[in-house]
Motif scaffolding. Structure first.
Motif, PDB file in Angstrom:
ATOM      1  N   VAL A   1       1.132   8.828   1.208  1.00 26.93           N
ATOM      2  CA  VAL A   1       0.268   8.091   0.278  1.00 26.93           C
ATOM      3  C   VAL A   1       1.007   7.744  -1.005  1.00 26.93           C
ATOM      4  CG1 VAL A   1      -1.808   8.267  -1.156  1.00 26.93           C
ATOM      5  CG2 VAL A   1      -1.874   8.987   1.236  1.00 26.93           C
ATOM      6  N   LEU A   2       1.833   8.630  -1.501  1.00 31.98           N
ATOM      7  CA  LEU A   2       2.600   8.312  -2.708  1.00 31.98           C
ATOM      8  C   LEU A   2       3.460   7.074  -2.470  1.00 31.98           C
ATOM      9  CD1 LEU A   2       3.182   9.317  -5.605  1.00 31.98           C
ATOM     10  CD2 LEU A   2       5.179  10.507  -4.659  1.00 31.98           C
ATOM     11  N   GLU A   3       4.099   7.017  -1.316  1.00 32.11           N
ATOM     12  CA  GLU A   3       4.922   5.851  -0.968  1.00 32.11           C
ATOM     13  C   GLU A   3       4.049   4.615  -0.775  1.00 32.11           C
ATOM     14  OE1 GLU A   3       8.359   3.620   0.145  1.00 32.11           O
ATOM     15  OE2 GLU A   3       8.113   5.499  -0.957  1.00 32.11           O
ATOM     16  N   GLN A   4       2.896   4.784  -0.125  1.00 32.92           N
ATOM     17  CA  GLN A   4       1.985   3.656   0.121  1.00 32.92           C
ATOM     18  C   GLN A   4       1.533   2.993  -1.175  1.00 32.92           C
ATOM     19  OE1 GLN A   4      -1.920   4.844   1.166  1.00 32.92           O
ATOM     20  NE2 GLN A   4      -2.688   2.765   1.430  1.00 32.92           N
ATOM     21  N   VAL A   5       1.028   3.801  -2.114  1.00 29.15           N
ATOM     22  CA  VAL A   5       0.494   3.247  -3.366  1.00 29.15           C
ATOM     23  C   VAL A   5       1.600   2.523  -4.133  1.00 29.15           C
ATOM     24  CG1 VAL A   5      -0.523   3.841  -5.606  1.00 29.15           C
ATOM     25  CG2 VAL A   5      -1.390   4.911  -3.517  1.00 29.15           C
ATOM     26  N   ARG A   6       2.791   3.091  -4.137  1.00 28.39           N
ATOM     27  CA  ARG A   6       3.886   2.459  -4.894  1.00 28.39           C
ATOM     28  C   ARG A   6       4.372   1.180  -4.232  1.00 28.39           C
ATOM     29  NH1 ARG A   6       6.651   8.076  -7.258  1.00 28.39           N
ATOM     30  NH2 ARG A   6       4.900   8.416  -8.705  1.00 28.39           N
ATOM     31  N   ARG A   7       4.370   1.144  -2.911  1.00 33.73           N
ATOM     32  CA  ARG A   7       4.705  -0.117  -2.230  1.00 33.73           C
ATOM     33  C   ARG A   7       3.631  -1.175  -2.480  1.00 33.73           C
ATOM     34  NH1 ARG A   7       7.985   0.182   3.311  1.00 33.73           N
ATOM     35  NH2 ARG A   7       9.326   1.971   2.878  1.00 33.73           N
ATOM     36  N   ALA A   8       2.357  -0.751  -2.377  1.00 30.83           N
ATOM     37  CA  ALA A   8       1.248  -1.715  -2.495  1.00 30.83           C
ATOM     38  C   ALA A   8       1.193  -2.343  -3.883  1.00 30.83           C
ATOM     39  CB  ALA A   8      -0.077  -1.027  -2.172  1.00 30.83           C
ATOM     40  N   ARG A   9       1.662  -1.637  -4.892  1.00 25.81           N
ATOM     41  CA  ARG A   9       1.663  -2.166  -6.259  1.00 25.81           C
ATOM     42  C   ARG A   9       2.467  -3.470  -6.347  1.00 25.81           C
ATOM     43  NH1 ARG A   9       2.348   2.671  -9.055  1.00 25.81           N
ATOM     44  NH2 ARG A   9       0.125   2.815  -9.561  1.00 25.81           N
ATOM     45  N   ARG A  10       3.401  -3.639  -5.441  1.00 26.09           N
ATOM     46  CA  ARG A  10       4.253  -4.839  -5.447  1.00 26.09           C
ATOM     47  C   ARG A  10       3.821  -5.847  -4.377  1.00 26.09           C
ATOM     48  NH1 ARG A  10       7.838  -0.506  -5.181  1.00 26.09           N
ATOM     49  NH2 ARG A  10       8.485  -1.106  -3.072  1.00 26.09           N
ATOM     50  N   MET A  11       2.685  -5.598  -3.727  1.00 25.63           N
ATOM     51  CA  MET A  11       2.254  -6.445  -2.609  1.00 25.63           C
ATOM     52  C   MET A  11       0.977  -7.206  -2.934  1.00 25.63           C
ATOM     53  SD  MET A  11       2.645  -3.979   0.721  1.00 25.63           S
ATOM     54  CE  MET A  11       4.197  -3.868   1.602  1.00 25.63           C
ATOM     55  N   GLY A  12       0.784  -8.335  -2.269  1.00 22.00           N
ATOM     56  CA  GLY A  12      -0.503  -9.005  -2.282  1.00 22.00           C
ATOM     57  C   GLY A  12      -1.447  -8.311  -1.306  1.00 22.00           C
ATOM     58  N   LEU A  13      -2.709  -8.708  -1.325  1.00 29.32           N
ATOM     59  CA  LEU A  13      -3.728  -8.056  -0.510  1.00 29.32           C
ATOM     60  C   LEU A  13      -3.418  -8.139   0.980  1.00 29.32           C
ATOM     61  CD1 LEU A  13      -6.552  -6.754  -0.135  1.00 29.32           C
ATOM     62  CD2 LEU A  13      -7.492  -9.080  -0.132  1.00 29.32           C
ATOM     63  N   ALA A  14      -3.078  -9.316   1.482  1.00 30.50           N
ATOM     64  CA  ALA A  14      -2.869  -9.482   2.927  1.00 30.50           C
ATOM     65  C   ALA A  14      -1.727  -8.604   3.415  1.00 30.50           C
ATOM     66  CB  ALA A  14      -2.610 -10.947   3.259  1.00 30.50           C
ATOM     67  N   ASP A  15      -0.630  -8.574   2.671  1.00 27.46           N
ATOM     68  CA  ASP A  15       0.509  -7.748   3.077  1.00 27.46           C
ATOM     69  C   ASP A  15       0.159  -6.261   2.990  1.00 27.46           C
ATOM     70  OD1 ASP A  15       2.214  -9.813   3.753  1.00 27.46           O
ATOM     71  OD2 ASP A  15       3.097  -9.951   1.751  1.00 27.46           O
ATOM     72  N   ALA A  16      -0.621  -5.866   1.974  1.00 27.76           N
ATOM     73  CA  ALA A  16      -1.025  -4.466   1.849  1.00 27.76           C
ATOM     74  C   ALA A  16      -1.893  -4.049   3.038  1.00 27.76           C
ATOM     75  CB  ALA A  16      -1.760  -4.238   0.542  1.00 27.76           C
ATOM     76  N   LEU A  17      -2.803  -4.929   3.465  1.00 24.96           N
ATOM     77  CA  LEU A  17      -3.650  -4.624   4.624  1.00 24.96           C
ATOM     78  C   LEU A  17      -2.831  -4.576   5.915  1.00 24.96           C
ATOM     79  CD1 LEU A  17      -6.777  -6.736   3.676  1.00 24.96           C
ATOM     80  CD2 LEU A  17      -6.759  -4.254   4.033  1.00 24.96           C
ATOM     81  N   ARG A  18      -1.842  -5.467   6.049  1.00 24.36           N
ATOM     82  CA  ARG A  18      -0.982  -5.411   7.233  1.00 24.36           C
ATOM     83  C   ARG A  18      -0.193  -4.090   7.267  1.00 24.36           C
ATOM     84  NH1 ARG A  18      -1.076 -11.285   7.132  1.00 24.36           N
ATOM     85  NH2 ARG A  18       0.231 -11.385   5.269  1.00 24.36           N
ATOM     86  N   LEU A  19       0.293  -3.674   6.094  1.00 21.70           N
ATOM     87  CA  LEU A  19       0.987  -2.390   6.015  1.00 21.70           C
ATOM     88  C   LEU A  19       0.062  -1.247   6.442  1.00 21.70           C
ATOM     89  CD1 LEU A  19       3.365  -0.551   5.095  1.00 21.70           C
ATOM     90  CD2 LEU A  19       2.330  -0.573   2.815  1.00 21.70           C
ATOM     91  N   GLU A  20      -1.170  -1.266   5.957  1.00 19.11           N
ATOM     92  CA  GLU A  20      -2.123  -0.211   6.306  1.00 19.11           C
ATOM     93  C   GLU A  20      -2.455  -0.225   7.800  1.00 19.11           C
ATOM     94  OE1 GLU A  20      -5.462  -0.480   3.665  1.00 19.11           O
ATOM     95  OE2 GLU A  20      -4.229  -0.143   1.879  1.00 19.11           O
ATOM     96  N   ARG A  21      -2.483  -1.415   8.376  1.00 22.01           N
ATOM     97  CA  ARG A  21      -2.751  -1.489   9.828  1.00 22.01           C
ATOM     98  C   ARG A  21      -1.604  -0.847  10.606  1.00 22.01           C
ATOM     99  NH1 ARG A  21      -3.935  -0.545  13.825  1.00 22.01           N
ATOM    100  NH2 ARG A  21      -5.004  -1.624  15.510  1.00 22.01           N
ATOM    101  N   ASP A  22      -0.369  -1.056  10.141  1.00 23.83           N
ATOM    102  CA  ASP A  22       0.774  -0.373  10.749  1.00 23.83           C
ATOM    103  C   ASP A  22       0.607   1.142  10.603  1.00 23.83           C
ATOM    104  OD1 ASP A  22       1.841  -2.921  11.081  1.00 23.83           O
ATOM    105  OD2 ASP A  22       3.203  -2.755   9.367  1.00 23.83           O
ATOM    106  N   MET A  23       0.281   1.569   9.384  1.00 25.25           N
ATOM    107  CA  MET A  23       0.201   2.997   9.078  1.00 25.25           C
ATOM    108  C   MET A  23      -0.874   3.701   9.895  1.00 25.25           C
ATOM    109  SD  MET A  23       0.622   2.789   4.940  1.00 25.25           S
ATOM    110  CE  MET A  23       0.346   4.548   4.681  1.00 25.25           C
TER     111      MET A  23
END
Length: 366
Positions: free
Chosen positions: A280-302
């Motif tokens: 989660v620490l890595e997720q939140v820090r990555r998402a801070r630099r992402m738009g919504l669609a890319d953040a949701l795609r990342l979460e779908r992978d996760m």
């Protein structure tokens, strides 16, 4: 012999010129099933192109009647059963839920969430993208997924990372529960309303001659509480500790910090999945630099990795749900059991997509 009519878990109706959605599964605190996600999605798509509907308002049904609960999240008992049975609907659930979260965030008409009572996990997913997020004195908001060996999904990386300072890391790792005024101070709500005014507001939606979606929002704002005491947070301490580069450093800093806040925060982290704290620490820090669609795609992978890196009962998520909601022993056997035993090699696979970009289940999100 007459059959009992099947109770609808999502009630959709147009009242006046407002599309109204009621989550109607009060015994489960309106936890979202795949069928509920499909019903909400279908209504939003139909109303998006209906010129008669100016705005959408969503509420939850409580055990005593309307309001009192919004949505406690996804149906985690279904997750547990589906993961152990290899049920393909588990994949459909997350793909369709995240697509719904994207639809809410990008909806072209005002979407107003009446976030009374419990608003957690999937409930945050269908409310944080609202154009007007209304909380009450009964609201309890949280992303508590690390407690079940999961991560703050449904766009959680995106909206938590946009909280002031390092509140996103703090909320994502601890799962701390926010009251209504706390949510206001953290940027996770827009208006505070006395819960006693919700029923009157709902009734007038169908009786008021609105000329635009903005007028619906203004009408809702007329019912808000203008004056309230803002919660004072130890923001400097949160920023100091939760900006540190690793979970190990965060835990060490809390252990070395005197006072109740640090002790309580450390106690919360000690109950969470050590592996998922790192993820989660890595997720939140990555998402801070992402738009919504890319953040949701990342979460779908996760989320696929949460159930597939260690399939079946070996999954950290399946074990966390077992302890909380199935056996209810509240003694999850986390693997690894300690924060210091988590290695970078355990965390890295969560951030590798199992799909090529052209075949990703959320490739159409923009």
């Amino acid at each position: 012999m007459s059959q009992t009519p099947v109770e609808k878990h999502v009630i959709t109706e147009v009242r006046g010129r407002v599309g109204c959605i009621t989550l109607n599964r009060p015994k489960a605190l309106n936890a979202l099933s795949l069928g509920m996600i499909r019903d909400i999605t279908a209504a939003l798509i139909a109303w998006r192109d209906d010129t008669h509907v100016l705005a959408v308002v969503v509420r939850g049904m409580g055990r005593e009647g309307p309001f009192g609960a919004f949505c406690a999240g996804g149906d985690i008992r279904f997750f547990h059963q589906a993961a152990l049975a290899g049920n393909p609907e588990l994949e459909d659930f997350f793909t369709e839920e995240y697509a719904l979260n994207h639809l809410v965030h990008t909806y072209p008409k005002p979407y107003i969430a009446l976030m009374d009572g419990i608003v957690m996990g999937g409930g945050m997913g269908i409310s944080q993208g609202a154009s007007l997020r209304i909380v009450t004195e009964r609201s309890k908001l949280a992303m508590p997924e690390t407690g079940i060996g999961l991560f703050p999904d449904v766009g959680g990386g995106y909206f938590l990372s946009r909280c002031p300072g390092r509140l996103g890391e703090y909320l994502g790792l601890t799962g701390h529960v926010l009251g209504g005024t706390e949510a206001m101070s953290m940027g996770l709500a827009d208006a505070l309303m006395d819960s006693g005014r919700l029923t009157g507001l709902w009734e007038t939606l169908g009786q008021t001659p609105f000329e635009s979606g903005e007028a619906v929002e203004r009408w809702c704002r007329n019912h808000e509480q203008k004056v309230f005491t803002r919660v004072v947070w130890p923001l400097a301490e949160i920023d100091r500790v939760f900006s540190l580069p690793s979970v190990g450093a965060i835990v060490s800093a809390l252990a070395a910090t005197p006072g109740d806040w640090a002790a309580q925060t450390l106690a919360m982290l000690n109950k969470r999945s050590p592996l998922m704290l790192h993820v989660v620490l890595e997720q939140v820090r990555r998402a801070r630099r992402m738009g919504l669609a890319d953040a949701l795609r990342l979460e779908r992978d996760m989320v696929r990795h949460c159930f597939q890196l260690r399939p079946g009962a070996a999954s950290e998520t399946v074990e966390g749900i077992r302890a909380l909601a199935v056996d209810k022993d509240h003694s999850p056997r986390w693997n690894p059991a300690r924060v210091e035993d988590v290695t970078p090699e355990m965390v890295a696979p969560f951030f590798v997509s199992p799909w090529p970009a052209h075949a990703h289940p959320l490739r159409s999100l923009s």
